[in-house]
Design an enzyme around this catalytic site. Structure first.
Site, PDB file in Angstrom:
ATOM      1  N   LYS A 125      -9.764   3.418   4.444  1.00 46.07           N
ATOM      2  CA  LYS A 125      -9.101   2.712   3.343  1.00 46.07           C
ATOM      3  C   LYS A 125      -8.148   1.681   3.921  1.00 46.07           C
ATOM      4  CE  LYS A 125      -5.390   2.969   1.109  1.00 46.07           C
ATOM      5  NZ  LYS A 125      -5.196   1.530   0.903  1.00 46.07           N
ATOM      6  N   CYS A 152       5.256  -2.903  14.166  1.00 50.73           N
ATOM      7  CA  CYS A 152       5.997  -1.651  14.344  1.00 50.73           C
ATOM      8  C   CYS A 152       6.694  -1.632  15.704  1.00 50.73           C
ATOM      9  CB  CYS A 152       5.053  -0.479  14.228  1.00 50.73           C
ATOM     10  SG  CYS A 152       3.615  -0.669  15.271  1.00 50.73           S
ATOM     11  N   GLU A 212       0.933   7.130  12.861  1.00 51.30           N
ATOM     12  CA  GLU A 212       1.583   6.013  13.567  1.00 51.30           C
ATOM     13  C   GLU A 212       2.495   5.354  12.543  1.00 51.30           C
ATOM     14  OE1 GLU A 212       1.355   5.196  16.686  1.00 51.30           O
ATOM     15  OE2 GLU A 212      -0.396   6.310  17.359  1.00 51.30           O
TER      16      GLU A 212
HETATM   17  P1  NAD Z   1       2.574   1.459   3.863  1.00 52.11           P
HETATM   18  O1  NAD Z   1       2.970   2.831   4.266  1.00 52.11           O
HETATM   19  O2  NAD Z   1       3.118   0.913   2.591  1.00 52.11           O
HETATM   20  O3  NAD Z   1       0.991   1.364   3.719  1.00 52.11           O
HETATM   21  C1  NAD Z   1       0.118   1.731   4.768  1.00 52.11           C
HETATM   22  C2  NAD Z   1      -1.202   2.156   4.157  1.00 52.11           C
HETATM   23  O4  NAD Z   1      -0.966   3.310   3.365  1.00 52.11           O
HETATM   24  C3  NAD Z   1      -1.842   1.122   3.226  1.00 52.11           C
HETATM   25  O5  NAD Z   1      -3.240   1.202   3.356  1.00 52.11           O
HETATM   26  C4  NAD Z   1      -1.401   1.598   1.860  1.00 52.11           C
HETATM   27  O6  NAD Z   1      -2.275   1.206   0.825  1.00 52.11           O
HETATM   28  C5  NAD Z   1      -1.458   3.094   2.066  1.00 52.11           C
HETATM   29  N1  NAD Z   1      -0.642   3.853   1.126  1.00 52.11           N
HETATM   30  C6  NAD Z   1       0.505   3.501   0.515  1.00 52.11           C
HETATM   31  N2  NAD Z   1       0.925   4.492  -0.305  1.00 52.11           N
HETATM   32  C7  NAD Z   1       0.010   5.490  -0.195  1.00 52.11           C
HETATM   33  C8  NAD Z   1      -0.133   6.769  -0.773  1.00 52.11           C
HETATM   34  N3  NAD Z   1       0.749   7.258  -1.629  1.00 52.11           N
HETATM   35  N4  NAD Z   1      -1.209   7.523  -0.426  1.00 52.11           N
HETATM   36  C9  NAD Z   1      -2.106   7.050   0.459  1.00 52.11           C
HETATM   37  N5  NAD Z   1      -2.025   5.849   1.052  1.00 52.11           N
HETATM   38  C10 NAD Z   1      -0.977   5.090   0.735  1.00 52.11           C
HETATM   39  O7  NAD Z   1       2.891   0.529   5.097  1.00 52.11           O
HETATM   40  P2  NAD Z   1       2.630  -1.037   5.238  1.00 52.11           P
HETATM   41  O8  NAD Z   1       3.692  -1.749   4.485  1.00 52.11           O
HETATM   42  O9  NAD Z   1       1.204  -1.363   4.940  1.00 52.11           O
HETATM   43  O10 NAD Z   1       2.822  -1.223   6.808  1.00 52.11           O
HETATM   44  C11 NAD Z   1       4.047  -1.401   7.377  1.00 52.11           C
HETATM   45  C12 NAD Z   1       4.520  -0.124   8.045  1.00 52.11           C
HETATM   46  O11 NAD Z   1       3.523   0.327   8.944  1.00 52.11           O
HETATM   47  C13 NAD Z   1       5.768  -0.327   8.872  1.00 52.11           C
HETATM   48  O12 NAD Z   1       6.665   0.736   8.679  1.00 52.11           O
HETATM   49  C14 NAD Z   1       5.230  -0.334  10.301  1.00 52.11           C
HETATM   50  O13 NAD Z   1       6.165   0.019  11.280  1.00 52.11           O
HETATM   51  C15 NAD Z   1       4.120   0.635  10.206  1.00 52.11           C
HETATM   52  N6  NAD Z   1       3.167   0.428  11.301  1.00 52.11           N
HETATM   53  C16 NAD Z   1       3.152   1.335  12.315  1.00 52.11           C
HETATM   54  C17 NAD Z   1       2.306   1.151  13.381  1.00 52.11           C
HETATM   55  C18 NAD Z   1       2.277   2.132  14.512  1.00 52.11           C
HETATM   56  O14 NAD Z   1       1.349   2.060  15.310  1.00 52.11           O
HETATM   57  N7  NAD Z   1       3.209   3.045  14.623  1.00 52.11           N
HETATM   58  C19 NAD Z   1       1.473   0.042  13.418  1.00 52.11           C
HETATM   59  C20 NAD Z   1       1.515  -0.871  12.368  1.00 52.11           C
HETATM   60  C21 NAD Z   1       2.372  -0.659  11.301  1.00 52.11           C
END
Ligand code: NAD
Length: 489
Positions: free
Chosen positions: A181, A291, A257
């Site tokens: 997804k 991140c 992550e």
């Molecule tokens: P997010 O948590 O809002 O969304 C990430 C994914 O989760 C998306 O596909 C989103 O649709 C899905 N999602 C959101 N709510 C959900 C739910 N209730 N149930 C299931 N899926 C759900 O994060 P974002 O804004 O897309 O990304 C930014 C964040 O990701 C930042 O905090 C960043 O640090 C982190 N990130 C971490 C890494 C790492 O390797 N540690 C890499 C990239 C981004």
């Protein structure tokens, strides 16, 4: 480049059991270009039923895929790698158009994302268990690594290709099937990738793609179904933590992550120009939406003024604009909300004593642009110290002793990336001893690669991606105890 012609090639439907189809309820959602605010695609939106269909397909395909020869899986991944590299420009244009990063950075991400396919195509063939004798005699033992089973993979919008290939490639290499997804802000890169992997020969049901306007319509039915055996999630800490709770009911294996709040520590003996370049790269890469982005720049007080002046100059020279235009280094933020959030962070930093050396405001006009910003003098209570910024704001704080630097660096619930700049090689070992982070960059602002175990500690997550460790996450160990022919009973 004819971007519209490239976008027209991208499937906008779901991919389940080897077939492209609309969502069960016929619903759709739109994807915007953050540089122009124009709608660039209308996507089929998956429902709970579509998610369960995708899991059923993955579960059926798992029974066959788990028993294919590792070389066969490796060759499909290798073919996928070749095709992604051939289509590099198209992938990069799609990514820039839906996410905003500069085309040059998007080309870099295609290389980085493709590297996971290459790395795990090689790892698939070199994947051993171990053997031993029980120390007190009686039995010998052999371990085998078995695929964990159908995986749910959820990815963020900031690296639309690589965050997915670093899950899909090891999962497939180890003999698993997946439902992926992507983030609803940036689904197109993943749609095009799945089309590419279909051409590379991935059998029906091995990769299933369910894009949806409702993330929980995918995660909840799948995680509540015992056929799902693994969750790998990249995204924010609150969502990761909520998914981990959901995964607990069926005791699903989890890799997370999550967010970061990386310190970049610049010691008094650092090569200042090198450190400015390293911090600029670690902060401004991907418009600061990474991140691993350097979030808190901690500089020894004796060099703080020189460092801040040089960083502000370097940052003020960055070219901001539509990522598809020639020479652009910093594109728009991914959405309006993120642009507004940057302004709120700057205002908060100023109200906590900060001084803006460069930037500090949204760029007027169309698109979600924000000026690359350097701020000094804000107190540690400012949000830019406490929270993940996720945008082009570089706050500088000072320290006077090494112990203070380690303490400031660790003063966060996060533990993903950290950076240290010093000319003293012993500092590298002391940094390793003191820093509570999964990744330490020493005199470099770049830590990511397919060959490294990438991941964080504390609120930054569980498990590692990339390297051999990244593949172990998609396996279970089975031990076979065998009576030792020399046993005395
Ligand atoms: P997010 O948590 O809002 O969304 C990430 C994914 O989760 C998306 O596909 C989103 O649709 C899905 N999602 C959101 N709510 C959900 C739910 N209730 N149930 C299931 N899926 C759900 O994060 P974002 O804004 O897309 O990304 C930014 C964040 O990701 C930042 O905090 C960043 O640090 C982190 N990130 C971490 C890494 C790492 O390797 N540690 C890499 C990239 C981004």
């Amino acid at each position: 480049m004819d971007i519209q012609a490239i976008l027209d090639q991208v499937e906008t439907r779901l991919y389940i059991n080897g077939e492209w189809r609309d969502g069960a309820e016929g619903e759709t959602y739109e994807v915007l270009n953050p540089a122009t605010e124009e709608v660039i695609a209308t996507m089929a939106s998956g429902t709970r039923q579509d998610s369960l269909d995708a899991l059923a397909a993955a579960d059926e395909a798992q029974k066959v895929w788990a028993h294919t020869a590792p070389r066969e899986r490796a060759e499909i991944l290798r073919k996928g790698y070749d095709l992604v590299k051939e289509r590099k420009e198209a992938f990069a244009a799609i990514m820039t158009t839906e996410m905003g990063k500069s085309y040059t950075e998007a080309l870099g991400e295609v290389d980085y994302g493709a590297d996971y396919l290459l790395w795990f195509s090689e790892e698939a063939n070199h994947f051993f268990g171990h053997t031993n004798r029980y120390p007190a005699k009686g039995n010998r033992m052999v371990t085998v690594r078995k695929p964990v089973g159908p995986c749910l993979l959820i990815t963020p919008w900031n690296f639309p290709l690589s965050m997915a290939t670093r899950k899909i490639a090891p999962a497939l290499a180890a003999g698993n099937t997946v439902v992926i997804k992507p983030a609803k802000l940036t689904p197109l890169t993943m749609q095009y990738f799945v089309q590419t992997m279909e051409e590379a020969g991935v059998p029906a049901g091995v990769i299933n793609l369910v894009s949806s306007k409702s993330a929980s319509d995918v995660s909840e039915p799948i995680l509540q179904d015992p056929r799902c055996r693994k969750l790998s999630f990249t995204g924010s800490t609150p969502v990761g933590s909520a998914l981990m709770k959901l995964a607990a009911d069926n005791v699903v294996k989890v890799s997370l992550e999550l967010g970061g709040n990386a310190p970049a520590i610049v010691f008094a003996d650092a090569d200042i120009d090198g450190a400015v370049e390293g911090v600029k790269a670690a902060k401004m890469r991907n418009i600061g939406e990474a991140c691993t982005a350097a979030n808190r720049i901690l500089v020894h007080e004796s060099i703080a003024e020189e460092f801040a002046t040089k960083l502000a100059k370097a940052v003020s020279e960055l070219k901001v604009g539509n990522g598809m235009d020639e020479g652009i280094e910093v594109g728009p933020l991914v959405e309006k909300k993120a642009q507004e959030h940057m302004q709120a962070l700057v205002d908060d930093a100023v109200s906590h004593g900060g001084t803006i050396l460069t930037g500090g405001k949204a760029v007027e006009g169309t698109g979600f642009f924000f000026e690359p910003t350097v701020i000094t003098g804000a107190s540690k209570d400012a949000k830019v110290f406490r929270e993940e910024i996720f945008g082009p704001i570089a706050p500088i704080f000072t320290f006077s002793t090494e112990q203070e630097a380690w303490a400031l660096a660790n003063d966060t619930e996060y533990g993903l990336a950290s950076y240290v700049f010093s000319e003293d090689p012993d500092v590298m070992w002391r940094a390793s001893d003191h820093l509570e982070f999964g990744l330490v960059g020493y005199n470099t602002g770049v830590v990511s690669d397919a060959s490294i175990p990438f991941g964080g500690v504390k609120a930054s997550g569980l498990g590692r991606e990339g390297s051999l460790e990244g593949m172990l996450e998609y396996t279970e160990v089975q031990m076979i105890g065998v009576r030792d022919p020399y046993a005395r009973f």
